[in-house]
Motif scaffolding. Structure first.
Motif, short mmCIF file in Angstrom:
data_model
loop_
_atom_site.label_atom_id
_atom_site.label_comp_id
_atom_site.label_asym_id
_atom_site.label_seq_id
_atom_site.Cartn_x
_atom_site.Cartn_y
_atom_site.Cartn_z
N ALA A 119 16.62 7.69 8.84
CA ALA A 119 15.99 6.53 9.25
C ALA A 119 15.22 5.87 7.68
N LEU A 120 15.12 6.75 6.98
CA LEU A 120 14.17 6.14 5.65
C LEU A 120 15.09 5.82 4.62
N ALA A 121 16.50 5.92 4.91
CA ALA A 121 17.55 5.46 4.05
C ALA A 121 17.46 3.99 3.72
N PRO A 122 17.76 3.33 2.61
CA PRO A 122 18.10 2.06 2.56
C PRO A 122 19.19 1.54 3.55
N SER A 123 19.12 0.39 4.37
CA SER A 123 19.85 0.14 5.42
C SER A 123 21.46 0.04 5.09
N PRO A 124 21.78 -0.19 3.91
CA PRO A 124 23.50 0.05 3.48
C PRO A 124 23.86 1.40 3.69
N LEU A 125 22.88 2.10 3.37
CA LEU A 125 23.33 3.52 3.49
C LEU A 125 23.30 4.36 4.74
N ARG A 126 22.47 3.82 5.57
CA ARG A 126 21.89 4.38 6.70
C ARG A 126 23.20 4.83 7.47
N GLY A 127 23.99 3.85 7.79
CA GLY A 127 25.17 4.01 8.68
C GLY A 127 26.02 5.19 8.23
N ASP A 128 25.99 5.43 6.85
CA ASP A 128 27.07 6.05 6.44
C ASP A 128 26.48 7.74 6.51
#
Length: 364
Positions: A119-128
């Protein structure tokens, strides 16, 4: 008197011949049997050398910091090891280069992540990352989705070029996330068991090898060497002090040992094998350049390297000969042996370069 002198001279001649015959024949490079398997070990492999309790002992700060600094520097090419990203084994990230090719990215790194970390990841990366986590939890039925992500991360797009094999946008997002204190803590949790095992090996090594030369008790260089072994070469492969002890018996001095191992490393330069893509052993140029420096050092000073360093060099040489991987479908069995020797020798002798980085500036 003449008879006595003749007997003495004959005895000396026999002794000299015996010594020459006792020295090992230079193994081929790569050193393999006719079927591409590891050469026989004498004595037999040593499966375990330390106890679980010994392996849990915390590492003194000075030893841990030295090992972390050196190996992190080598793994990251001199940058920040925690946020390191490369194309090694398709894609690798973090301090210990957890990668897709060997499965360590999923089974080790992603396996250690909690949902709160993702959940701390940048939003474009989170789903991956969530998809990779599902693959780690649910196995093969999620593999195609995970493969699609790795393929996208390592394929250029319009306005989003590859930077050292990884999309620029993905690289920037991953680096920002990996450098967060929370994700560094996750990485530290994965590093710590290797550090503790390295320290456990180092203590046991100093005890078990006390009869092989005059040891300086340098626990720092030994801990660092084993940490690099566990990080880069993935373990002992059954090798331990008895193998070093037997090998040392075949030489009269540390200089002879260094020259012999350096000559083998240099011999790997000229090896060409038929293969689908890669026909030469990996990193022979850097490995042989290092080996020539080792030879120059002992030529100028036969006592340049301590007994402990020489013991670690022998151990590294035997470990290199134990590397039989072929990197399919690209290469051939033993293709990593010079690269293993590069790493093991440079760390043991503290002379040379690793990925172009002078080891003398890092191993102190």
């Amino acid at each position: 008197m003449r008879i006595g002198k003749l007997i003495a001279a004959t005895a000396l001649a026999i002794l000299l011949v015996t010594q020459v015959q006792a020295r090992p024949e230079m193994p081929n490079c790569p050193g393999l049997d006719k079927d591409g398997h590891r050469l026989p070990l004498t004595p037999a492999a040593v499966p375990g050398v330390t106890t679980a309790e010994e392996d849990r002992q915390p590492v003194p700060d000075d030893l841990a910091n030295a090992a972390r600094k050196a190996i992190g520097h080598f793994e990251s090419g001199g940058g920040d090891a925690y946020s390191n990203i490369s194309r090694l084994d398709t894609i690798s990230i973090g301090y210990l280069q957890w990668n897709w090719g060997t499965g360590s990215l999923i089974h080790h790194f992603v396996g250690a992540l909690m949902d709160a970390d993702i959940a701390l990841a940048p939003s474009p990366l989170r789903g991956d990352l969530e998809t990779l986590k599902r693959y780690q939890r649910q196995g093969d039925r999620r593999r195609l989705s995970a493969e699609a992500i790795i393929r996208r991360w390592t394929t250029a797009a319009a306005g989003d070029d590859l930077v050292r094999g990884v999309r620029k946008s993905v690289r920037n997002q991953l680096a920002a996330w990996l450098s967060r204190p929370e994700i560094k803590s996750v990485q530290d949790g994965l590093i710590d068991p290797k550090l503790r095992l390295s320290y456990s090996y180092a203590r046991k090594w100093m005890t078990d090898s006390a009869d092989i030369g005059s040891l300086s008790g340098n626990l720092k260089e030994t801990t660092t060497s084993f940490f690099d072994l566990l990080t880069y070469n993935d373990g002992r492969q059954g090798l331990w002090v008895p193998h070093v002890r037997e090998y040392r018996k075949l030489f009269a001095s540390n200089k002879e040992i260094v020259d012999f191992i350096a000559d083998w490393t240099i011999s790997c330069e000229s090896v060409v094998k038929p293969g689908p893509t890669d026909t030469k052993l990996y990193n022979t140029d850097e490995a042989s350049a290092n080996a020539r420096r080792w030879k120059q050092k002992v030529a100028a000073d036969p006592n340049a390297f301590s007994d402990n360093q020489t013991n670690l060099l022998i151990f590294g040489f035997l470990r290199a000969l134990s590397s039989v991987g072929a990197n399919p479908p690209r290469g051939f069995h033993g293709i990593f042996q010079a690269d293993v020797m590069l790493r093991r020798g440079a760390v043991a002798l503290r002379i040379g370069t690793i990925r172009g980085i002078p080891v003398e500036t890092v191993l102190n």
